[in-house]
Design a protein around this motif. Structure first.
Motif, mmCIF file in Angstrom:
data_model
loop_
_atom_site.group_PDB
_atom_site.id
_atom_site.type_symbol
_atom_site.label_atom_id
_atom_site.label_comp_id
_atom_site.label_asym_id
_atom_site.label_seq_id
_atom_site.Cartn_x
_atom_site.Cartn_y
_atom_site.Cartn_z
ATOM 1 N N TRP A 182 -6.544 -8.590 -2.003
ATOM 2 C CA TRP A 182 -7.068 -7.400 -1.335
ATOM 3 C C TRP A 182 -6.105 -6.220 -1.456
ATOM 4 O O TRP A 182 -6.537 -5.086 -1.636
ATOM 5 N N SER A 183 -4.825 -6.498 -1.367
ATOM 6 C CA SER A 183 -3.874 -5.393 -1.416
ATOM 7 C C SER A 183 -3.756 -4.810 -2.820
ATOM 8 O O SER A 183 -3.227 -3.720 -3.000
ATOM 9 N N GLN A 184 -4.273 -5.550 -3.790
ATOM 10 C CA GLN A 184 -4.224 -5.042 -5.167
ATOM 11 C C GLN A 184 -5.490 -4.315 -5.576
ATOM 12 O O GLN A 184 -5.642 -3.905 -6.727
ATOM 13 N N ALA A 217 -7.187 1.702 -4.666
ATOM 14 C CA ALA A 217 -6.962 2.367 -3.382
ATOM 15 C C ALA A 217 -8.074 3.357 -3.043
ATOM 16 O O ALA A 217 -8.355 3.598 -1.869
ATOM 17 N N ARG A 248 -8.243 -2.786 1.820
ATOM 18 C CA ARG A 248 -6.787 -2.808 1.634
ATOM 19 C C ARG A 248 -6.055 -2.723 2.968
ATOM 20 O O ARG A 248 -5.041 -3.387 3.183
ATOM 21 N N ALA A 302 -5.505 -6.054 4.611
ATOM 22 C CA ALA A 302 -4.745 -7.103 3.935
ATOM 23 C C ALA A 302 -3.565 -7.588 4.775
ATOM 24 O O ALA A 302 -3.330 -8.792 4.884
#
Lengths: 190, 190
Positions: free
Chosen positions: A146-148, A151, A158, A161
DNA sequence: GACACGAATGGAACAATGTTCCAGAATTAT
DNA sequence: ATAATTCTGGAACATTGTTCCATTCGTGTC
Protein backbone atom coordinates in the motif's frame (compact mmCIF):
# COMPACT_ATOMS: atom_id res chain seq x y z
CA UNK A 1 -10.03 -30.46 5.33
CA UNK A 2 -10.23 -33.06 2.60
CA UNK A 3 -12.34 -36.18 2.59
CA UNK A 4 -9.32 -38.43 2.49
CA UNK A 5 -7.76 -36.68 5.45
CA UNK A 6 -11.01 -36.99 7.32
CA UNK A 7 -11.26 -40.66 6.42
CA UNK A 8 -7.72 -41.26 7.61
CA UNK A 9 -8.31 -39.41 10.86
CA UNK A 10 -11.40 -41.54 11.38
CA UNK A 11 -9.43 -44.66 10.40
CA UNK A 12 -11.88 -45.55 7.65
CA UNK A 13 -12.59 -44.90 3.97
CA UNK A 14 -14.47 -42.15 2.20
CA UNK A 15 -17.35 -44.49 1.44
CA UNK A 16 -18.16 -44.95 5.11
CA UNK A 17 -18.57 -41.21 5.51
CA UNK A 18 -20.90 -41.03 2.54
CA UNK A 19 -23.16 -43.59 4.16
CA UNK A 20 -23.94 -41.02 6.85
CA UNK A 21 -23.69 -37.78 4.90
CA UNK A 22 -25.19 -36.81 1.57
CA UNK A 23 -22.24 -34.69 0.46
CA UNK A 24 -19.65 -32.26 1.70
CA UNK A 25 -22.01 -29.35 2.02
CA UNK A 26 -24.07 -31.49 4.39
CA UNK A 27 -21.03 -32.09 6.52
CA UNK A 28 -19.98 -28.46 6.58
CA UNK A 29 -23.48 -27.17 7.20
CA UNK A 30 -23.84 -29.56 10.10
CA UNK A 31 -20.56 -28.45 11.60
CA UNK A 32 -21.54 -24.80 11.15
CA UNK A 33 -24.84 -25.47 12.77
CA UNK A 34 -23.54 -26.97 16.00
CA UNK A 35 -20.71 -24.47 16.22
CA UNK A 36 -22.98 -21.47 15.76
CA UNK A 37 -25.60 -22.85 18.07
CA UNK A 38 -22.96 -23.15 20.76
CA UNK A 39 -21.61 -19.68 20.00
CA UNK A 40 -24.97 -17.97 20.05
CA UNK A 41 -26.50 -19.53 23.15
CA UNK A 42 -26.24 -17.60 26.41
CA UNK A 43 -25.31 -14.38 24.65
CA UNK A 44 -26.83 -11.84 26.96
CA UNK A 45 -25.87 -8.29 27.81
CA UNK A 46 -27.27 -5.57 30.00
CA UNK A 47 -29.03 -3.87 27.10
CA UNK A 48 -30.13 -4.94 23.61
CA UNK A 49 -27.15 -3.07 22.17
CA UNK A 50 -24.78 -4.86 24.51
CA UNK A 51 -26.31 -8.20 23.60
CA UNK A 52 -25.89 -7.47 19.92
CA UNK A 53 -22.26 -6.61 20.56
CA UNK A 54 -21.72 -9.85 22.44
CA UNK A 55 -23.38 -11.83 19.67
CA UNK A 56 -21.33 -10.16 16.98
CA UNK A 57 -18.09 -10.58 18.90
CA UNK A 58 -18.93 -14.22 19.51
CA UNK A 59 -19.32 -14.77 15.81
CA UNK A 60 -16.11 -12.90 15.12
CA UNK A 61 -14.17 -15.02 17.58
CA UNK A 62 -15.72 -18.23 16.28
CA UNK A 63 -14.73 -17.31 12.75
CA UNK A 64 -11.23 -16.46 13.87
CA UNK A 65 -10.86 -19.75 15.73
CA UNK A 66 -12.31 -21.78 12.85
CA UNK A 67 -11.18 -20.22 9.58
CA UNK A 68 -13.42 -22.44 7.47
CA UNK A 69 -16.50 -20.92 9.13
CA UNK A 70 -16.24 -17.67 7.23
CA UNK A 71 -16.07 -19.40 3.89
CA UNK A 72 -18.73 -21.94 4.86
CA UNK A 73 -21.25 -19.35 5.97
CA UNK A 74 -21.11 -17.68 2.59
CA UNK A 75 -22.65 -20.59 0.75
CA UNK A 76 -25.71 -22.02 2.52
CA UNK A 77 -28.04 -19.05 2.32
CA UNK A 78 -31.31 -18.94 4.20
CA UNK A 79 -30.23 -22.22 5.72
CA UNK A 80 -30.26 -23.05 9.39
CA UNK A 81 -26.81 -21.71 10.29
CA UNK A 82 -27.69 -18.24 9.01
CA UNK A 83 -31.06 -18.35 10.70
CA UNK A 84 -29.35 -19.16 13.96
CA UNK A 85 -27.58 -15.80 13.73
CA UNK A 86 -30.48 -13.90 12.22
CA UNK A 87 -32.93 -14.80 14.94
CA UNK A 88 -31.21 -13.51 18.09
CA UNK A 89 -30.07 -10.38 16.27
CA UNK A 90 -33.63 -9.80 15.15
CA UNK A 91 -34.99 -10.27 18.63
CA UNK A 92 -32.57 -7.73 20.02
CA UNK A 93 -33.41 -5.25 17.28
CA UNK A 94 -37.05 -5.68 18.21
CA UNK A 95 -36.12 -5.07 21.83
CA UNK A 96 -34.47 -1.84 20.73
CA UNK A 97 -37.91 -0.63 19.76
CA UNK A 98 -37.18 -0.32 16.06
CA UNK A 99 -40.43 -0.02 14.08
CA UNK A 100 -41.36 -3.08 12.12
CA UNK A 101 -40.75 -1.65 8.66
CA UNK A 102 -37.09 -0.91 9.32
CA UNK A 103 -36.25 -4.02 11.33
CA UNK A 104 -35.35 -6.06 8.31
CA UNK A 105 -32.95 -3.41 7.05
CA UNK A 106 -31.27 -3.19 10.43
CA UNK A 107 -30.88 -6.93 10.91
CA UNK A 108 -29.83 -7.60 7.35
CA UNK A 109 -27.17 -4.90 7.60
CA UNK A 110 -25.81 -6.44 10.78
CA UNK A 111 -25.74 -9.95 9.32
CA UNK A 112 -24.13 -8.83 6.09
CA UNK A 113 -21.50 -6.89 7.96
CA UNK A 114 -20.69 -9.76 10.31
CA UNK A 115 -20.45 -12.28 7.48
CA UNK A 116 -18.52 -9.81 5.35
CA UNK A 117 -15.84 -9.21 7.96
CA UNK A 118 -15.70 -12.89 8.81
CA UNK A 119 -15.27 -13.92 5.20
CA UNK A 120 -12.62 -11.32 4.58
CA UNK A 121 -10.69 -12.32 7.69
CA UNK A 122 -10.92 -15.98 6.82
CA UNK A 123 -9.61 -15.28 3.33
CA UNK A 124 -6.75 -13.20 4.71
CA UNK A 125 -5.84 -15.94 7.13
CA UNK A 126 -5.90 -18.60 4.45
CA UNK A 127 -3.82 -16.50 2.07
CA UNK A 128 -1.28 -15.85 4.79
CA UNK A 129 -1.18 -19.53 5.71
CA UNK A 130 -0.56 -20.73 2.14
CA UNK A 131 2.29 -18.26 1.92
CA UNK A 132 3.66 -19.36 5.26
CA UNK A 133 3.36 -15.94 6.86
CA UNK A 134 2.15 -15.17 10.34
CA UNK A 135 -0.22 -12.33 11.00
CA UNK A 136 2.31 -9.55 11.44
CA UNK A 137 4.32 -10.61 8.39
CA UNK A 138 1.15 -10.61 6.35
CA UNK A 139 0.14 -7.16 7.58
CA UNK A 140 3.64 -5.96 6.83
CA UNK A 141 3.41 -7.25 3.29
CA UNK A 142 0.09 -5.50 2.68
CA UNK A 143 1.25 -2.30 4.34
CA UNK A 144 4.38 -2.25 2.21
CA UNK A 145 2.38 -2.77 -0.96
CA UNK A 146 0.00 0.00 0.00
CA UNK A 147 2.77 2.43 0.81
CA UNK A 148 4.24 1.86 -2.63
CA UNK A 149 1.05 2.84 -4.43
CA UNK A 150 0.98 5.86 -6.67
CA UNK A 151 0.71 8.92 -4.41
CA UNK A 152 -1.64 10.85 -6.66
CA UNK A 153 -4.07 8.03 -7.38
CA UNK A 154 -4.13 6.39 -3.97
CA UNK A 155 -3.59 9.04 -1.29
CA UNK A 156 -6.11 7.60 1.13
CA UNK A 157 -4.93 3.99 0.94
CA UNK A 158 -1.34 5.13 1.37
CA UNK A 159 -2.30 7.09 4.46
CA UNK A 160 -3.65 3.88 5.96
CA UNK A 161 -0.48 1.87 5.43
CA UNK A 162 1.18 2.92 8.69
CA UNK A 163 -1.88 2.42 10.82
CA UNK A 164 -2.47 -1.00 9.27
CA UNK A 165 0.55 -2.62 10.91
CA UNK A 166 -0.71 -2.00 14.42
CA UNK A 167 -4.45 -2.20 14.02
CA UNK A 168 -6.63 -4.60 15.99
CA UNK A 169 -9.06 -6.57 13.83
CA UNK A 170 -11.32 -7.36 16.72
CA UNK A 171 -11.57 -3.77 17.88
CA UNK A 172 -12.17 -2.50 14.36
CA UNK A 173 -14.90 -5.04 13.94
CA UNK A 174 -16.63 -3.90 17.11
CA UNK A 175 -16.31 -0.27 16.04
CA UNK A 176 -18.11 -1.18 12.82
CA UNK A 177 -20.89 -2.83 14.80
CA UNK A 178 -21.23 0.30 16.91
CA UNK A 179 -21.38 2.39 13.76
CA UNK A 180 -24.27 0.34 12.42
CA UNK A 181 -25.97 0.33 15.81
CA UNK A 182 -25.80 4.09 15.96
CA UNK A 183 -27.25 4.27 12.48
CA UNK A 184 -30.06 1.95 13.51
CA UNK A 185 -30.88 3.94 16.60
CA UNK A 186 -30.96 7.17 14.68
CA UNK A 187 -33.84 5.77 12.62
CA UNK A 188 -35.92 5.25 15.75
CA UNK A 189 -36.62 8.93 16.16
CA UNK A 190 -37.46 9.67 12.55
CA UNK B 1 -15.75 -20.92 -15.64
CA UNK B 2 -13.33 -23.80 -16.00
CA UNK B 3 -9.98 -23.70 -17.75
CA UNK B 4 -11.08 -26.26 -20.32
CA UNK B 5 -14.22 -24.27 -21.11
CA UNK B 6 -12.10 -21.16 -21.44
CA UNK B 7 -9.64 -22.99 -23.68
CA UNK B 8 -12.45 -24.24 -25.88
CA UNK B 9 -14.02 -20.80 -26.10
CA UNK B 10 -10.63 -19.46 -27.13
CA UNK B 11 -10.17 -22.37 -29.56
CA UNK B 12 -6.92 -23.41 -27.96
CA UNK B 13 -5.54 -25.61 -25.18
CA UNK B 14 -4.98 -24.96 -21.49
CA UNK B 15 -1.23 -24.75 -22.00
CA UNK B 16 -1.56 -21.67 -24.17
CA UNK B 17 -3.38 -19.84 -21.39
CA UNK B 18 -0.68 -20.74 -18.89
CA UNK B 19 1.92 -19.14 -21.10
CA UNK B 20 0.28 -15.79 -20.42
CA UNK B 21 -1.04 -16.27 -16.88
CA UNK B 22 0.69 -17.64 -13.81
CA UNK B 23 -2.39 -19.35 -12.43
CA UNK B 24 -6.13 -19.02 -12.04
CA UNK B 25 -5.98 -16.48 -9.26
CA UNK B 26 -3.97 -14.29 -11.63
CA UNK B 27 -6.69 -14.56 -14.21
CA UNK B 28 -9.51 -13.85 -11.77
CA UNK B 29 -7.68 -11.00 -10.07
CA UNK B 30 -7.03 -9.43 -13.45
CA UNK B 31 -10.65 -9.71 -14.45
CA UNK B 32 -11.75 -8.25 -11.12
CA UNK B 33 -9.34 -5.44 -11.54
CA UNK B 34 -10.52 -4.24 -14.92
CA UNK B 35 -14.15 -4.75 -14.01
CA UNK B 36 -13.90 -2.80 -10.78
CA UNK B 37 -11.82 -0.08 -12.35
CA UNK B 38 -14.55 0.39 -14.95
CA UNK B 39 -17.26 0.28 -12.28
CA UNK B 40 -15.62 2.77 -9.99
CA UNK B 41 -14.55 5.41 -12.46
CA UNK B 42 -16.85 8.39 -12.98
CA UNK B 43 -18.76 7.66 -9.81
CA UNK B 44 -19.71 11.13 -8.73
CA UNK B 45 -22.68 12.47 -6.84
CA UNK B 46 -23.78 15.86 -5.62
CA UNK B 47 -22.47 15.22 -2.11
CA UNK B 48 -19.95 12.83 -0.57
CA UNK B 49 -22.83 10.75 0.75
CA UNK B 50 -24.39 10.58 -2.68
CA UNK B 51 -21.08 9.57 -4.22
CA UNK B 52 -20.67 6.79 -1.68
CA UNK B 53 -24.16 5.58 -2.52
CA UNK B 54 -23.37 5.58 -6.22
CA UNK B 55 -20.11 3.71 -5.61
CA UNK B 56 -21.80 1.11 -3.45
CA UNK B 57 -24.66 0.62 -5.87
CA UNK B 58 -22.21 0.30 -8.71
CA UNK B 59 -20.44 -2.48 -6.87
CA UNK B 60 -23.74 -4.13 -6.06
CA UNK B 61 -24.83 -4.09 -9.68
CA UNK B 62 -21.47 -5.30 -10.89
CA UNK B 63 -21.62 -8.23 -8.47
CA UNK B 64 -25.16 -9.00 -9.55
CA UNK B 65 -24.22 -8.96 -13.22
CA UNK B 66 -21.08 -11.04 -12.65
CA UNK B 67 -21.80 -13.59 -9.94
CA UNK B 68 -18.19 -14.72 -9.73
CA UNK B 69 -17.15 -11.24 -8.56
CA UNK B 70 -18.55 -11.69 -5.09
CA UNK B 71 -16.67 -14.92 -4.55
CA UNK B 72 -13.52 -13.58 -6.20
CA UNK B 73 -13.36 -10.44 -4.10
CA UNK B 74 -13.34 -12.49 -0.93
CA UNK B 75 -9.96 -14.05 -1.62
CA UNK B 76 -7.36 -11.51 -2.76
CA UNK B 77 -7.14 -9.34 0.33
CA UNK B 78 -5.25 -6.10 0.35
CA UNK B 79 -4.75 -6.66 -3.35
CA UNK B 80 -5.41 -4.17 -6.07
CA UNK B 81 -9.11 -4.92 -6.63
CA UNK B 82 -9.93 -4.21 -3.00
CA UNK B 83 -7.79 -1.10 -3.01
CA UNK B 84 -9.70 0.14 -6.04
CA UNK B 85 -12.85 0.15 -3.89
CA UNK B 86 -11.18 1.28 -0.69
CA UNK B 87 -9.64 4.38 -2.19
CA UNK B 88 -12.66 6.26 -3.54
CA UNK B 89 -14.71 5.35 -0.49
CA UNK B 90 -11.93 6.67 1.72
CA UNK B 91 -11.69 9.88 -0.24
CA UNK B 92 -15.40 10.48 0.13
CA UNK B 93 -15.27 9.73 3.85
CA UNK B 94 -12.50 12.31 4.11
CA UNK B 95 -14.68 14.74 2.20
CA UNK B 96 -17.40 14.13 4.77
CA UNK B 97 -15.13 15.71 7.32
CA UNK B 98 -14.70 12.63 9.46
CA UNK B 99 -11.74 13.02 11.84
CA UNK B 100 -8.71 10.98 10.94
CA UNK B 101 -8.90 8.54 13.82
CA UNK B 102 -12.36 7.26 12.84
CA UNK B 103 -11.92 7.27 9.09
CA UNK B 104 -10.55 3.75 8.99
CA UNK B 105 -13.47 2.40 10.99
CA UNK B 106 -15.94 4.09 8.66
CA UNK B 107 -14.32 2.94 5.45
CA UNK B 108 -13.66 -0.57 6.67
CA UNK B 109 -17.30 -0.91 7.76
CA UNK B 110 -18.47 0.20 4.32
CA UNK B 111 -16.13 -2.16 2.50
CA UNK B 112 -16.98 -5.12 4.71
CA UNK B 113 -20.68 -4.48 4.27
CA UNK B 114 -20.44 -4.14 0.50
CA UNK B 115 -18.35 -7.31 0.16
CA UNK B 116 -20.56 -9.13 2.64
CA UNK B 117 -23.76 -8.42 0.78
CA UNK B 118 -22.10 -9.15 -2.54
CA UNK B 119 -20.74 -12.46 -1.38
CA UNK B 120 -24.02 -13.49 0.11
CA UNK B 121 -25.93 -12.56 -3.02
CA UNK B 122 -23.46 -14.37 -5.22
CA UNK B 123 -23.77 -17.50 -3.09
CA UNK B 124 -27.55 -17.31 -3.20
CA UNK B 125 -27.51 -16.93 -6.94
CA UNK B 126 -25.14 -19.84 -7.41
CA UNK B 127 -27.17 -22.06 -5.12
CA UNK B 128 -30.36 -21.19 -6.97
CA UNK B 129 -28.67 -21.82 -10.31
CA UNK B 130 -27.37 -25.26 -9.38
CA UNK B 131 -30.87 -26.18 -8.25
CA UNK B 132 -32.37 -24.79 -11.43
CA UNK B 133 -34.51 -22.21 -9.67
CA UNK B 134 -35.11 -18.64 -10.72
CA UNK B 135 -35.04 -15.85 -8.20
CA UNK B 136 -38.69 -15.95 -7.13
CA UNK B 137 -38.70 -19.72 -6.81
CA UNK B 138 -35.62 -19.51 -4.66
CA UNK B 139 -37.13 -16.83 -2.43
CA UNK B 140 -40.25 -18.92 -2.18
CA UNK B 141 -38.28 -21.92 -1.05
CA UNK B 142 -36.48 -19.95 1.64
CA UNK B 143 -39.68 -18.21 2.75
CA UNK B 144 -41.44 -21.55 3.05
CA UNK B 145 -38.62 -23.01 5.09
CA UNK B 146 -38.62 -20.00 7.38
CA UNK B 147 -42.38 -20.08 7.90
CA UNK B 148 -42.12 -23.70 8.99
CA UNK B 149 -39.63 -22.97 11.75
CA UNK B 150 -40.55 -23.57 15.35
CA UNK B 151 -42.72 -20.65 16.46
CA UNK B 152 -41.29 -20.38 19.93
CA UNK B 153 -37.62 -20.54 18.97
CA UNK B 154 -37.74 -18.50 15.77
CA UNK B 155 -40.46 -15.86 16.07
CA UNK B 156 -38.46 -13.13 14.37
CA UNK B 157 -37.32 -15.16 11.39
CA UNK B 158 -40.87 -16.43 10.90
CA UNK B 159 -42.15 -12.89 10.89
CA UNK B 160 -39.80 -12.13 8.01
CA UNK B 161 -40.97 -14.97 5.82
CA UNK B 162 -43.85 -13.07 4.24
CA UNK B 163 -41.88 -9.94 3.57
CA UNK B 164 -39.03 -11.97 2.07
CA UNK B 165 -41.00 -12.96 -1.03
CA UNK B 166 -41.46 -9.40 -2.20
CA UNK B 167 -38.32 -7.70 -0.96
CA UNK B 168 -35.92 -5.85 -3.23
CA UNK B 169 -32.28 -6.80 -2.72
CA UNK B 170 -31.01 -3.63 -4.28
CA UNK B 171 -33.17 -1.38 -2.15
CA UNK B 172 -32.30 -3.26 1.03
CA UNK B 173 -28.65 -2.95 0.18
CA UNK B 174 -28.95 0.78 -0.23
CA UNK B 175 -30.86 1.06 3.03
CA UNK B 176 -27.97 -0.69 4.75
CA UNK B 177 -25.53 1.78 3.23
CA UNK B 178 -27.65 4.66 4.48
CA UNK B 179 -27.71 3.09 7.92
CA UNK B 180 -23.93 2.94 8.03
CA UNK B 181 -23.66 6.45 6.61
CA UNK B 182 -25.92 7.78 9.33
CA UNK B 183 -23.81 6.01 11.90
CA UNK B 184 -20.68 7.54 10.41
CA UNK B 185 -22.11 11.03 10.38
CA UNK B 186 -23.23 10.74 13.96
CA UNK B 187 -19.60 10.29 14.98
CA UNK B 188 -18.68 13.62 13.44
CA UNK B 189 -20.24 15.61 16.27
CA UNK B 190 -18.83 13.60 19.13
C1' DG C 1 15.97 -17.43 -49.62
C1' DA C 2 17.66 -20.66 -45.96
C1' DC C 3 18.46 -20.93 -41.29
C1' DA C 4 18.35 -20.26 -36.32
C1' DC C 5 16.19 -19.13 -32.28
C1' DG C 6 12.88 -17.48 -29.14
C1' DA C 7 7.81 -16.93 -28.59
C1' DA C 8 3.69 -19.19 -28.45
C1' DT C 9 0.63 -23.19 -29.01
C1' DG C 10 -2.28 -27.09 -27.85
C1' DG C 11 -2.94 -31.44 -26.45
C1' DA C 12 -1.46 -35.20 -23.42
C1' DA C 13 -0.49 -36.36 -18.87
C1' DC C 14 -0.36 -35.47 -13.64
C1' DA C 15 -2.20 -34.44 -9.02
C1' DA C 16 -5.74 -33.41 -5.88
C1' DT C 17 -10.40 -33.81 -4.54
C1' DG C 18 -15.47 -34.77 -4.35
C1' DT C 19 -18.16 -38.64 -5.32
C1' DT C 20 -19.87 -43.31 -6.50
C1' DC C 21 -19.64 -48.38 -6.48
C1' DC C 22 -19.52 -52.63 -4.62
C1' DA C 23 -17.87 -56.76 -2.45
C1' DG C 24 -17.67 -58.01 1.95
C1' DA C 25 -17.90 -57.56 7.23
C1' DA C 26 -20.76 -56.60 11.20
C1' DT C 27 -25.10 -56.53 13.29
C1' DT C 28 -29.71 -57.48 14.01
C1' DA C 29 -34.06 -59.93 13.35
C1' DT C 30 -36.48 -64.39 12.80
C1' DA D 1 -28.37 -70.83 12.64
C1' DT D 2 -29.82 -68.41 8.89
C1' DA D 3 -31.34 -64.41 6.41
C1' DA D 4 -31.64 -59.63 5.80
C1' DT D 5 -30.28 -55.18 6.78
C1' DT D 6 -26.80 -51.94 8.08
C1' DC D 7 -22.46 -50.33 7.62
C1' DT D 8 -17.53 -50.40 6.10
C1' DG D 9 -13.46 -49.34 3.41
C1' DG D 10 -10.93 -49.30 -0.45
C1' DA D 11 -10.91 -49.11 -5.46
C1' DA D 12 -12.37 -46.59 -9.26
C1' DC D 13 -14.50 -42.39 -11.67
C1' DA D 14 -15.15 -37.42 -12.97
C1' DT D 15 -13.76 -32.86 -12.70
C1' DT D 16 -10.46 -29.28 -12.42
C1' DG D 17 -6.11 -26.75 -11.76
C1' DT D 18 -1.58 -27.38 -13.41
C1' DT D 19 2.70 -28.97 -15.78
C1' DC D 20 5.28 -30.89 -19.72
C1' DC D 21 6.83 -31.04 -24.14
C1' DA D 22 6.98 -31.81 -29.03
C1' DT D 23 5.63 -28.76 -32.51
C1' DT D 24 4.51 -24.52 -34.97
C1' DC D 25 4.88 -19.62 -35.95
C1' DG D 26 7.20 -15.43 -36.57
C1' DT D 27 11.27 -12.71 -36.91
C1' DG D 28 15.88 -11.34 -37.43
C1' DT D 29 20.47 -12.82 -39.60
C1' DC D 30 23.80 -14.41 -43.07
Amino acid sequence: MTFRALAERLATGPGAIYWHMADKSDLVTGACDTLIARTVQDCVGATPEATIRVLALGMFDAMSAHPWLGAALASPAGQLPIVRILEPLGQQVCALGIPEDTRWAAVSALVSYILGVGGQNAANGQLARTRGLDRSEFLDAVATMWSQLNAREYPFTRSLAVRLRTHDDRLDFLTGIDLILRGIESTRGS
